[in-house]
Design an enzyme around this catalytic site. Structure first.
Site, short mmCIF file in Angstrom:
data_model
loop_
_atom_site.label_atom_id
_atom_site.label_comp_id
_atom_site.label_asym_id
_atom_site.label_seq_id
_atom_site.Cartn_x
_atom_site.Cartn_y
_atom_site.Cartn_z
N CYS A 83 0.81 -1.22 0.00
CA CYS A 83 0.00 0.00 0.00
C CYS A 83 0.85 1.27 0.00
O CYS A 83 0.32 2.36 -0.22
CB CYS A 83 -0.95 0.00 1.19
N HIS B 283 -2.14 11.59 15.69
CA HIS B 283 -2.68 10.77 14.61
C HIS B 283 -1.53 9.96 14.02
O HIS B 283 -0.48 10.49 13.71
CB HIS B 283 -3.29 11.68 13.53
N HIS C 5 -4.38 4.58 10.03
CA HIS C 5 -5.65 3.86 10.11
C HIS C 5 -5.38 2.37 10.24
O HIS C 5 -4.31 1.90 9.86
CB HIS C 5 -6.52 4.15 8.89
N ASP D 95 -7.80 -6.24 6.85
CA ASP D 95 -7.33 -7.04 5.71
C ASP D 95 -5.85 -7.42 5.83
O ASP D 95 -5.15 -7.60 4.85
CB ASP D 95 -7.56 -6.28 4.40
N ARG E 114 -4.34 -4.71 9.58
CA ARG E 114 -3.28 -3.96 8.90
C ARG E 114 -3.28 -2.55 9.46
O ARG E 114 -4.11 -1.73 9.11
CB ARG E 114 -3.52 -3.92 7.39
N CYS F 75 -1.97 0.68 9.10
CA CYS F 75 -1.37 1.44 8.00
C CYS F 75 -0.95 2.80 8.57
O CYS F 75 -1.80 3.65 8.82
CB CYS F 75 -2.41 1.56 6.89
#
Length: 132
Positions: free
Chosen positions: A65, A102, A105, A109, A117, A119
Site C-alpha cells: 500500500c 494521529h 488507520h 485485511d 493492517r 497502516c
C-alpha cells in the site's frame, strides 16, 4: 499511563512542519514516499511526538500500500482507535494513546494472526534499530 499534553505552539516547535501536519492535523503522507514504508531492519517504531514504543519490526509486513504496515501494536493500550468519517468514508483511525497523535488507520485485511493492517504514516514514527 500519563498523558502528554502540549500547546499547539509547543508541538510546532518540537515537530517538523510535515510531522506536525500528520500527527496534529491528521494529514496523510503520499504513498511510497515515507522514510519507513520499505524498511525491514529489526527494531522498534516509536511515536515521533512523544517517543512511546508503538510497533515492533517483527510485526511489520509489506502490504503493497506504500505505508508502513503492522499486524499488531506493541501493546494494545498504547494505541487508541476512533471512527473516522472524513473523505466520505468510514475508517478506523489509530492514535498514540499517550499524546493523541494521529498515526494512520487500521483495516481488517492484514495477515494472520490478527488479520489487521495498521497502516501508519512514516512521519508519525521514529525508528530505533535493534542493538547489535
Amino acid at each position: 499511563m500519563d498523558k502528554i499534553r502540549k500547546t499547539e505552539d509547543a508541538w510546532r516547535a518540537q515537530l517538523t512542519p510535515q510531522e506536525f501536519a500528520v500527527t496534529r492535523e491528521k494529514a496523510t503522507e503520499r504513498a511510497f514516499t515515507g522514510r519507513y514504508w520499505d524498511t525491514f531492519t529489526p527494531g522498534i517504531y516509536r511515536c515521533v511526538a512523544c517517543g512511546t514504543a508503538l510497533f515492533a519490526s517483527d510485526t511489520k509486513f509489506d502490504a503493497g500500500c506504500g505505508w508502513p504496515s503492522y499486524f499488531e501494536a506493541l501493546a494494545p493500550d498504547l494505541v487508541r482507535e476512533e471512527q473516522d468519517t472524513t473523505l466520505g468514508m468510514v475508517r478506523t483511525e489509530v492514535l498514540c494513546n499517550v499524546c493523541d497523535s494521529h498515526l494512520g488507520h487500521v483495516f481488517p485485511d492484514g495477515p494472520p494472526p490478527t488479520g489487521l493492517r495498521y497502516c501508519i504514516n512514516s512521519l508519525a514514527l521514529s525508528f530505533e534499530p535493534e542493538a547489535k
